[in-house]
Design an enzyme around this catalytic site. Structure first.
Site, PDB file in Angstrom:
ATOM      1  N   ASP A  51       4.220   0.663  12.231  1.00 45.96           N
ATOM      2  CA  ASP A  51       3.048  -0.019  11.660  1.00 45.96           C
ATOM      3  C   ASP A  51       2.940  -1.476  12.114  1.00 45.96           C
ATOM      4  O   ASP A  51       1.968  -2.153  11.773  1.00 45.96           O
ATOM      5  CB  ASP A  51       3.084   0.043  10.120  1.00 45.96           C
ATOM      6  CG  ASP A  51       2.765   1.436   9.598  1.00 45.96           C
ATOM      7  OD1 ASP A  51       2.333   2.288  10.390  1.00 45.96           O
ATOM      8  OD2 ASP A  51       2.951   1.678   8.383  1.00 45.96           O
ATOM      9  N   ARG A 102      -0.281  14.443  13.196  1.00 45.84           N
ATOM     10  CA  ARG A 102       0.351  14.315  11.875  1.00 45.84           C
ATOM     11  C   ARG A 102       0.510  15.645  11.146  1.00 45.84           C
ATOM     12  O   ARG A 102      -0.145  15.899  10.127  1.00 45.84           O
ATOM     13  CB  ARG A 102      -0.392  13.300  11.024  1.00 45.84           C
ATOM     14  CG  ARG A 102      -0.459  11.952  11.678  1.00 45.84           C
ATOM     15  CD  ARG A 102      -1.020  10.910  10.792  1.00 45.84           C
ATOM     16  NE  ARG A 102      -0.027  10.286   9.955  1.00 45.84           N
ATOM     17  CZ  ARG A 102      -0.230   9.148   9.292  1.00 45.84           C
ATOM     18  NH1 ARG A 102      -1.382   8.547   9.377  1.00 45.84           N
ATOM     19  NH2 ARG A 102       0.702   8.632   8.551  1.00 45.84           N
ATOM     20  N   LYS A 125       0.837  -1.218   0.000  1.00 42.22           N
ATOM     21  CA  LYS A 125       0.000   0.000   0.000  1.00 42.22           C
ATOM     22  C   LYS A 125       0.869   1.264   0.000  1.00 42.22           C
ATOM     23  O   LYS A 125       0.640   2.176  -0.786  1.00 42.22           O
ATOM     24  CB  LYS A 125      -0.896  -0.016   1.239  1.00 42.22           C
ATOM     25  CG  LYS A 125      -1.590   1.287   1.517  1.00 42.22           C
ATOM     26  CD  LYS A 125      -2.540   1.200   2.687  1.00 42.22           C
ATOM     27  CE  LYS A 125      -1.923   1.483   4.034  1.00 42.22           C
ATOM     28  NZ  LYS A 125      -1.554   2.891   4.270  1.00 42.22           N
ATOM     29  N   ASN A 126       1.865   1.295   0.873  1.00 36.95           N
ATOM     30  CA  ASN A 126       2.642   2.524   1.026  1.00 36.95           C
ATOM     31  C   ASN A 126       3.643   2.748  -0.105  1.00 36.95           C
ATOM     32  O   ASN A 126       4.313   3.778  -0.139  1.00 36.95           O
ATOM     33  CB  ASN A 126       3.355   2.538   2.378  1.00 36.95           C
ATOM     34  CG  ASN A 126       2.370   2.739   3.521  1.00 36.95           C
ATOM     35  OD1 ASN A 126       1.188   3.003   3.286  1.00 36.95           O
ATOM     36  ND2 ASN A 126       2.850   2.606   4.744  1.00 36.95           N
ATOM     37  N   ILE A 156       2.175  18.610   8.707  1.00 38.87           N
ATOM     38  CA  ILE A 156       2.766  18.515   7.356  1.00 38.87           C
ATOM     39  C   ILE A 156       3.790  19.622   7.127  1.00 38.87           C
ATOM     40  O   ILE A 156       4.125  19.957   6.002  1.00 38.87           O
ATOM     41  CB  ILE A 156       1.681  18.571   6.251  1.00 38.87           C
ATOM     42  CG1 ILE A 156       0.779  19.787   6.438  1.00 38.87           C
ATOM     43  CG2 ILE A 156       0.870  17.288   6.209  1.00 38.87           C
ATOM     44  CD1 ILE A 156      -0.050  20.100   5.199  1.00 38.87           C
ATOM     45  N   ARG A 167      -8.631  -0.912   4.787  1.00 33.61           N
ATOM     46  CA  ARG A 167      -7.795   0.131   4.167  1.00 33.61           C
ATOM     47  C   ARG A 167      -6.448  -0.450   3.753  1.00 33.61           C
ATOM     48  O   ARG A 167      -5.823   0.046   2.815  1.00 33.61           O
ATOM     49  CB  ARG A 167      -7.547   1.271   5.158  1.00 33.61           C
ATOM     50  CG  ARG A 167      -8.798   2.038   5.508  1.00 33.61           C
ATOM     51  CD  ARG A 167      -8.469   3.170   6.425  1.00 33.61           C
ATOM     52  NE  ARG A 167      -7.697   4.168   5.682  1.00 33.61           N
ATOM     53  CZ  ARG A 167      -7.657   5.459   5.973  1.00 33.61           C
ATOM     54  NH1 ARG A 167      -8.350   5.912   7.000  1.00 33.61           N
ATOM     55  NH2 ARG A 167      -6.936   6.283   5.256  1.00 33.61           N
ATOM     56  N   CYS A 171      -5.368  12.553  12.472  1.00 32.17           N
ATOM     57  CA  CYS A 171      -6.089  11.335  12.120  1.00 32.17           C
ATOM     58  C   CYS A 171      -6.123  10.446  13.341  1.00 32.17           C
ATOM     59  O   CYS A 171      -5.761  10.869  14.443  1.00 32.17           O
ATOM     60  CB  CYS A 171      -5.446  10.647  10.933  1.00 32.17           C
ATOM     61  SG  CYS A 171      -3.886   9.920  11.349  1.00 32.17           S
TER      62      CYS A 171
HETATM   63  C1  UD1 Z   1       4.144   6.879   6.433  1.00 32.28           C
HETATM   64  C2  UD1 Z   1       3.271   5.648   6.240  1.00 32.28           C
HETATM   65  C3  UD1 Z   1       2.739   5.148   7.571  1.00 32.28           C
HETATM   66  C4  UD1 Z   1       3.895   4.924   8.560  1.00 32.28           C
HETATM   67  C5  UD1 Z   1       4.767   6.171   8.652  1.00 32.28           C
HETATM   68  C6  UD1 Z   1       6.010   5.964   9.500  1.00 32.28           C
HETATM   69  C7  UD1 Z   1       2.333   6.021   4.039  1.00 32.28           C
HETATM   70  C8  UD1 Z   1       1.112   6.302   3.233  1.00 32.28           C
HETATM   71  N1  UD1 Z   1       2.163   5.999   5.370  1.00 32.28           N
HETATM   72  O1  UD1 Z   1       3.299   7.897   6.974  1.00 32.28           O
HETATM   73  O2  UD1 Z   1       2.047   3.917   7.344  1.00 32.28           O
HETATM   74  O3  UD1 Z   1       3.356   4.654   9.827  1.00 32.28           O
HETATM   75  O4  UD1 Z   1       5.213   6.558   7.329  1.00 32.28           O
HETATM   76  O5  UD1 Z   1       6.749   4.887   9.020  1.00 32.28           O
HETATM   77  O6  UD1 Z   1       3.402   5.774   3.514  1.00 32.28           O
HETATM   78  N2  UD1 Z   1       5.943  14.658  10.838  1.00 32.28           N
HETATM   79  C9  UD1 Z   1       6.046  15.989  11.146  1.00 32.28           C
HETATM   80  N3  UD1 Z   1       5.933  16.889  10.126  1.00 32.28           N
HETATM   81  C10 UD1 Z   1       5.744  16.512   8.844  1.00 32.28           C
HETATM   82  C11 UD1 Z   1       5.642  15.139   8.544  1.00 32.28           C
HETATM   83  C12 UD1 Z   1       5.743  14.230   9.573  1.00 32.28           C
HETATM   84  O7  UD1 Z   1       6.229  16.375  12.298  1.00 32.28           O
HETATM   85  O8  UD1 Z   1       5.652  17.375   7.967  1.00 32.28           O
HETATM   86  C13 UD1 Z   1       6.023  13.658  11.936  1.00 32.28           C
HETATM   87  C14 UD1 Z   1       4.737  12.845  12.079  1.00 32.28           C
HETATM   88  O9  UD1 Z   1       3.773  13.519  12.860  1.00 32.28           O
HETATM   89  C15 UD1 Z   1       5.240  11.601  12.742  1.00 32.28           C
HETATM   90  C16 UD1 Z   1       6.624  11.423  12.097  1.00 32.28           C
HETATM   91  O10 UD1 Z   1       6.983  12.694  11.591  1.00 32.28           O
HETATM   92  O11 UD1 Z   1       5.375  11.808  14.113  1.00 32.28           O
HETATM   93  C17 UD1 Z   1       6.684  10.383  11.011  1.00 32.28           C
HETATM   94  O12 UD1 Z   1       5.767  10.708   9.989  1.00 32.28           O
HETATM   95  P1  UD1 Z   1       6.005  10.341   8.466  1.00 32.28           P
HETATM   96  O13 UD1 Z   1       7.284   9.593   8.316  1.00 32.28           O
HETATM   97  O14 UD1 Z   1       5.838  11.591   7.669  1.00 32.28           O
HETATM   98  O15 UD1 Z   1       4.800   9.375   8.190  1.00 32.28           O
HETATM   99  P2  UD1 Z   1       3.802   9.404   6.963  1.00 32.28           P
HETATM  100  O16 UD1 Z   1       4.530   9.686   5.709  1.00 32.28           O
HETATM  101  O17 UD1 Z   1       2.636  10.245   7.314  1.00 32.28           O
END
Ligand code: UD1
Length: 417
Positions: free
Chosen positions: A305, A121, A22-23, A123, A397, A116
């Site tokens: 995960d 989370r 999926k990812n 960005i 999902r 979520c």
């Molecule tokens: C992806 C995966 C998810 C997995 C996660 C960590 C997908 C679709 N999802 O999620 O299944 O659990 O990686 O391996 O690929 N963060 C910030 N600012 C940002 C972005 C992230 O502070 O702009 C923080 C998040 O809140 C979290 C951490 O960084 O605490 C890791 O997040 P991230 O690696 O970005 O996970 P996703 O890409 O959302």
């Protein structure tokens, strides 16, 4: 109410095959916008998140056909740079379209994705990286309106190796002028797969899998046929299913290197794990043992995960185990449900202290998120009596026909919708 009904205590045995990740599929579907030529993606399971991402592509003008497990996509007629609000609410990872829409059309609009099930989370890292590539972002009224008359390569240091931010920056940088270097990039296998996919279309990216990714920009991308990597989290979930039921399961189509942290922990708990080429065999035991402090970490550390599934497993191991969740702040919502099944787990902040019990008792529990839901199914496979897991759509999902796969291994599980 949609639910799984499980009658537990059946040791699983047999073979099960893992499909595409999926990812890896979600960023690949976003990367499709980087070309105007047809793209074929092989081995894409029917997951709710994949089907919703396909809906986004259709909404902005792509044609997408599914032929069995293959997706055939024609991105030549894209006519919108706006991702409708309803999709962003339903699938938070739609944020990944920002990078490729900006690369293709120089603009993109999306509602600000909120928190979520598993936490806030933010960005910020995505937006900071895109701004460094020359994107102007207007954040008002809950919308992100992004414009880039010209994308310029840049040197970007991520404050944290975010998977999504690394992917978004890679996608935008493919069309930027000059070279982009991402330092402290995420090293997850899905980042390597995105690099390989883009390079198969004619891109020039290197370094994925290390903490420095280098993207040469202004690439014109071509048509491609590609098979995404197998899903290491689905594989890990089946491995725990074998372990928790004292079963013996052969899991086909995995990349063992991606499973190292999971294999290590299962062996530490007393499972036998054999690697046979691109397959693994897991033999469980009725009473496994507690493991050393487990911390979720960015790859190659233990994956967040898989935290929930291991919480279920360790809840019936002999002794006390400790898990620390360092990636997401709200990822123990399965614990109160496991406690209702008789588990002895205490959560203190980001740490779960698990005193293993001899047995779990089936009862009615509710999935609160995808992996936490899978953890409840695993607990149900082990529990005495009947377990009903409500909210199965969370689990769908990320798992295709989970009840079919587990039934074929001897589980007594049906879904009621
Ligand atoms: C992806 C995966 C998810 C997995 C996660 C960590 C997908 C679709 N999802 O999620 O299944 O659990 O990686 O391996 O690929 N963060 C910030 N600012 C940002 C972005 C992230 O502070 O702009 C923080 C998040 O809140 C979290 C951490 O960084 O605490 C890791 O997040 P991230 O690696 O970005 O996970 P996703 O890409 O959302």
């Amino acid at each position: 109410m949609t639910q799984y009904v499980i009658n537990g205590r059946k040791p699983l045995s047999g073979k099960v095959r893992v499909g595409g990740a999926k990812n890896a599929i979600l960023p690949a579907l976003a990367a499709v916008l980087l070309t105007e030529k047809p793209v074929v993606l092989h081995d894409c399971p029917r997951l709710l998140d994949v089907e919703k991402t396909i809906m986004i592509l259709k909404t902005i003008g792509c044609s997408v056909k599914r032929e069995s497990r293959d997706l055939i996509i024609d991105p030549s007629n894209i006519n919108s740079w706006i991702i409708p609000d309803s999709y962003v609410r339903e699938i938070r990872s739609s944020i990944i379209f920002l990078g490729s829409m900006l690369a293709r059309m120089g603009r993109a609009q999306i509602t600000y994705p909120g928190g979520c099930e598993i936490g806030q989370r933010p960005i910020d890292l995505h937006l900071k990286g895109l701004k460094q590539l020359g994107v102007v972002i207007d954040e008002s009224n809950g919308y992100l309106k992004c414009e880039a008359s010209k994308l310029e390569g840049a040197t970007i240091h991520l404050d944290y190796p975010s998977v999504g931010a690394t992917e978004n920056i890679m996608l935008a940088a493919v069309k930027a002028k000059g070279r982009t270097v991402i330092y402290n990039a995420a090293k997850e296998p899905e980042i390597v797969d995105l690099q390989n996919f883009i390079n198969a279309m004619g891109g020039n990216i290197r370094g994925a899998g290390t903490n420095t990714v280098v993207i040469e920009g202004e690439r014109k991308l071509d048509e491609v046929e590609y098979t995404v990597i197998p899903d290491r989290i689905v594989a890990g979930t089946y491995m725990v299913a074998a372990a928790i039921t004292a079963g013996d399961v052969f899991i086909e189509n995995v990349i063992p290197e991606h499973l190292q942290a999971i294999i290590y922990k299962l062996r530490e708990a007393g499972c036998i794990v054999e690697v046979h080429g691109l397959n693994v065999r897991v033999k469980g035991k009725y009473r496994l043992r507690a493991v050393e402090h487990t911390k979720t970490l960015p790859y190659p550390g233990f994956p967040t995960d898989m935290q929930a599934q291991f919480t279920s497993l360790l809840s019936v191991a002999r002794g006390t185990s400790i898990i620390s969740e360092t990636i997401f702040e709200n990822r123990y919502r399965h614990v109160p449900e496991l406690v209702r099944m008789g588990a002895n787990i205490r959560v203190d902040g980001q740490t779960a202290i698990i005193h293993g019990v001899r047995s779990l008792k089936g009862t009615r529990v509710t999935a609160k998120d995808l992996r936490g839901g899978a953890a409840l199914v695993l607990a149900g496979l082990r529990a005495e009596g009947q377990t009903i897991v409500e909210n199965k759509s969370y689990i769908e999902r990320g798992y295709e026909n989970l009840e079919g796969a587990l039934s074929s291994l001897g589980a007594d599980i049906v879904k009621l919708s």
